[in-house]
Design an enzyme around this catalytic site. Structure first.
Site, short mmCIF file in Angstrom:
data_model
loop_
_atom_site.label_atom_id
_atom_site.label_comp_id
_atom_site.label_asym_id
_atom_site.label_seq_id
_atom_site.Cartn_x
_atom_site.Cartn_y
_atom_site.Cartn_z
N CYS A 119 0.84 -1.20 0.00
CA CYS A 119 0.00 0.00 0.00
C CYS A 119 0.88 1.24 0.00
O CYS A 119 1.85 1.32 0.76
CB CYS A 119 -0.90 -0.01 1.24
N HIS A 162 -9.27 -4.10 -1.68
CA HIS A 162 -8.22 -3.26 -1.09
C HIS A 162 -8.64 -1.78 -1.15
O HIS A 162 -8.49 -1.04 -0.18
CB HIS A 162 -6.90 -3.49 -1.83
N GLU A 163 -9.19 -1.38 -2.29
CA GLU A 163 -9.59 0.04 -2.45
C GLU A 163 -10.83 0.38 -1.64
O GLU A 163 -10.86 1.41 -0.96
CB GLU A 163 -9.84 0.36 -3.94
N HIS A 166 -10.11 1.02 1.88
CA HIS A 166 -9.58 2.37 2.17
C HIS A 166 -10.72 3.35 2.45
O HIS A 166 -10.57 4.28 3.25
CB HIS A 166 -8.76 2.91 0.98
O1 5LI Z 1 -4.67 1.38 -2.42
C1 5LI Z 1 -3.86 1.36 -3.37
N1 5LI Z 1 -2.54 1.42 -3.18
O2 5LI Z 1 -2.11 1.54 -1.93
C2 5LI Z 1 -1.60 1.42 -4.29
C3 5LI Z 1 -0.43 0.49 -4.07
N2 5LI Z 1 -0.85 -0.89 -3.85
C4 5LI Z 1 -1.28 -1.65 -4.88
O3 5LI Z 1 -1.44 -1.23 -6.00
C5 5LI Z 1 -1.55 -3.07 -4.52
C6 5LI Z 1 -0.48 -3.95 -4.35
C7 5LI Z 1 -0.73 -5.28 -4.01
C8 5LI Z 1 -2.02 -5.75 -3.85
C9 5LI Z 1 -3.06 -4.87 -4.02
CL1 5LI Z 1 -4.65 -5.43 -3.83
C10 5LI Z 1 -2.84 -3.53 -4.36
CL2 5LI Z 1 -4.15 -2.43 -4.56
NI NI Z 2 -3.62 0.94 -0.56
#
Ligand code: 5LI
Ligand code: NI
EC number: 3.5.1.88
Length: 192
Positions: A119, A162-163, A166
């Protein structure tokens, strides 16, 4: 192309905005919110370009949620490359901003990326499996305010979760079992 969000503009863990439930976004979109969506997508596009991300010192991302740029709003930009890697110039699997997303159904079946997650808002990567639903149905509004319903599974489903996390004040490591972060659960699908 002017880029508004560089790493110094990314909100880091410890900032309360990352632990709030973000406010819903009213439609029709204000000019400010439309510009924010555009600037968040620009971050993702640049961050996924080898030369450009080097030039601007951006950590690559496949998603970026508004709280990560200090805006407690229910919106996230998502740019998931095409799933068959050899066709790199192919259309992305998903490119768009999701507003006011709701996971309206999810599988009991769980899934986790076998390398864990990362992240932009968490400087030190936290090792471990991040168990999530393997399949989800998400309802969201697009930039035009149209309500969309999308079914996702495996990697794209993990990214969306994941988003959306947030937007509700959750970070990926909240889901890691700290006592045995890499323990394999035979009911979980591990995605490489
Ligand atoms: O919330 C977004 N970020 O923090 C951007 C950086 N992380 C990634 O792109 C990312 C990396 C690994 C697994 C997932 Cl699921 C994601 Cl989303
Ligand atoms: Ni993230």
């Amino acid at each position: 192309m002017t880029i508004r969000f560089t790493m110094d503009k990314i909100t880091r863990d410890g900032d309360p905005v990352l632990r709030q439930v973000a406010a819903s976004v009213p439609f029709p979109l204000s000019k400010e919110h439309a510009q924010l969506a555009e600037d968040m997508m620009t971050y993702l596009v640049i961050s996924q370009d080898e030369t450009q991300n080097e030039k601007y010192g951006l950590r690559p991302g496949v998603g970026l949620a508004a709280p990560q740029v200090g805006e407690s709003l229910q919106m996230a930009a998502v740019l998931i490359p095409s799933l068959d890697p050899h066709e790199h110039d192919e259309e992305p699997y998903f490119k768009g901003t999701i507003f006011n997303p709701v996971i309206i159904s999810e599988s009991v079946k769980r899934a986790a990326l076998d390398v864990g997650e990362g992240c932009l808002s968490v400087d030190e990567d936290v090792p471990g499996f991040v168990p999530r639903a393997n399949r989800i149905t998400v309802r969201y509004q697009n930039e035009q305010g149209e309500t969309k319903t999308i079914k996702l599974r495996d990697y794209p489903a993990i990214v969306f979760q994941h988003e959306i996390d947030h937007l509700h004040g959750h970070l990926y490591y909240d889901h890691i079992d700290m006592k045995s972060p890499w323990e394999v659960d035979d009911d979980t699908k591990y995605i490489d």
